[in-house]
Design an enzyme around this catalytic site. Structure first.
Site, mmCIF file in Angstrom:
data_model
loop_
_atom_site.group_PDB
_atom_site.id
_atom_site.type_symbol
_atom_site.label_atom_id
_atom_site.label_comp_id
_atom_site.label_asym_id
_atom_site.label_seq_id
_atom_site.Cartn_x
_atom_site.Cartn_y
_atom_site.Cartn_z
ATOM 1 N N ARG A 55 38.424 36.443 41.929
ATOM 2 C CA ARG A 55 38.273 36.953 40.650
ATOM 3 C C ARG A 55 37.092 37.620 40.394
ATOM 4 N NH1 ARG A 55 40.364 40.661 37.013
ATOM 5 N NH2 ARG A 55 39.195 40.617 35.254
ATOM 6 N N CYS A 60 32.657 39.708 29.010
ATOM 7 C CA CYS A 60 32.899 40.627 27.762
ATOM 8 C C CYS A 60 32.838 39.522 26.470
ATOM 9 C CB CYS A 60 34.256 40.964 28.013
ATOM 10 S SG CYS A 60 35.102 41.659 26.414
ATOM 11 N N GLN A 76 42.283 36.759 30.670
ATOM 12 C CA GLN A 76 42.396 37.070 32.293
ATOM 13 C C GLN A 76 41.320 36.282 32.788
ATOM 14 O OE1 GLN A 76 40.992 41.389 32.683
ATOM 15 N NE2 GLN A 76 43.055 41.814 33.696
ATOM 16 N N ARG A 100 32.332 47.964 30.110
ATOM 17 C CA ARG A 100 32.448 48.491 31.411
ATOM 18 C C ARG A 100 30.987 49.213 31.960
ATOM 19 N NH1 ARG A 100 37.192 50.765 29.136
ATOM 20 N NH2 ARG A 100 36.371 52.940 29.076
ATOM 21 N N ASP A 132 33.545 54.249 33.580
ATOM 22 C CA ASP A 132 33.346 53.107 34.138
ATOM 23 C C ASP A 132 32.114 53.080 34.670
ATOM 24 O OD1 ASP A 132 33.398 50.506 35.115
ATOM 25 O OD2 ASP A 132 35.307 50.480 35.521
ATOM 26 N N ARG A 134 30.254 50.534 35.839
ATOM 27 C CA ARG A 134 30.048 49.248 36.454
ATOM 28 C C ARG A 134 29.751 49.438 38.143
ATOM 29 N NH1 ARG A 134 35.093 45.837 34.545
ATOM 30 N NH2 ARG A 134 35.993 47.897 35.049
ATOM 31 N N LYS A 160 37.599 48.436 41.686
ATOM 32 C CA LYS A 160 37.017 47.291 42.139
ATOM 33 C C LYS A 160 37.037 47.082 43.805
ATOM 34 C CE LYS A 160 36.885 44.507 38.431
ATOM 35 N NZ LYS A 160 37.401 43.275 37.642
HETATM 36 ZN ZN ZN Z 1 36.939 42.553 27.225
#
Ligand code: ZN
Length: 204
Positions: A55, A60, A76, A100, A132, A134, A160
């Site tokens: 993962r 966050c 998650q 993000r 986004d 990232r 991703k």
């Molecule tokens: Zn979040």
């Protein structure tokens, strides 16, 4: 496993065991030489094996520390830790990815705009940000360091996969991670599905 990173993007700093509610993990700390952020590789006690479950998780604070129901990041992360504890694998935890990639305060500004009816994409755009922002170069460098060049990626976000593969990591499978839906974040998840291409069910 190597003692030294083979990619100049990150510097390995320290490894230590951390017992958690989800199992005992090895935390490997890295410094991002491009952004200055600190990142973690959280490794299961069970060996990674070939093609480990991974993962790649973006920090966050609102979702993870405060249990915000506006996103699904907290559930998650918890589900990913439970999963790697059970099956073996790693969570690469990336700091500096709040909202993000726009940062905590800008994320709060985007939330403020969402109170006026904008969705998550339009709110970011109204603040002059990309949908986004990232990137996963540091994650790829960390995966390289722990010897995980081929991974089964635990994500709903095909972007991703593309970014990791652009950085030399082979994603042999995508495994969904659909948890944390609630009445508050339903519209947010629908926007990620319909406007950002995330792999989420038709009915949330
Ligand atoms: Zn979040």
């Amino acid at each position: 496993m190597t003692d030294h990173t083979s990619d100049a993007r990150v510097e390995f700093v320290v490894e230590t065991n951390v017992p958690t509610d989800h199992g005992v993990f090895r935390f490997r700390g890295y410094r991002d030489l491009l952004t200055g952020a600190d990142h973690l590789a959280v490794l299961s006690a069970k060996s990674l094996g070939e093609r480990p479950l991974v993962r790649v998780h973006s920090e966050c604070l609102t979702g993870e520390a405060f249990g915000s129901r506006k996103c699904e990041c907290g559930p998650q992360l918890q589900a990913a830790l439970d999963r790697i504890n059970r099956d073996g694998g790693a969570v690469i935890y990336l700091r500096g990815h709040e909202g993000r990639g726009i940062g905590l305060l800008e994320k709060l500004r985007a939330y403020r705009l969402q109170e006026e009816g904008l969705d998550t994409v339009d709110a970011n755009r109204a603040l002059g940000h990309g949908d986004d922002e990232r990137e996963y170069g540091a994650a790829a460098a960390i995966l390289h360091d722990i010897g995980a060049m081929q991974v089964r990626l635990l994500t709903n976000n095909p972007g991703k996969r593309r970014d990791l593969e652009a950085h030399g990591i082979e994603v042999v499978a995508l495994e969904p991670l659909i948890v944390g839906e609630n009445a508050v974040n339903q519209g947010y998840l629908e926007t990620k599905r319909d406007r950002m291409g995330h792999l989420l069910p038709d009915s949330l």
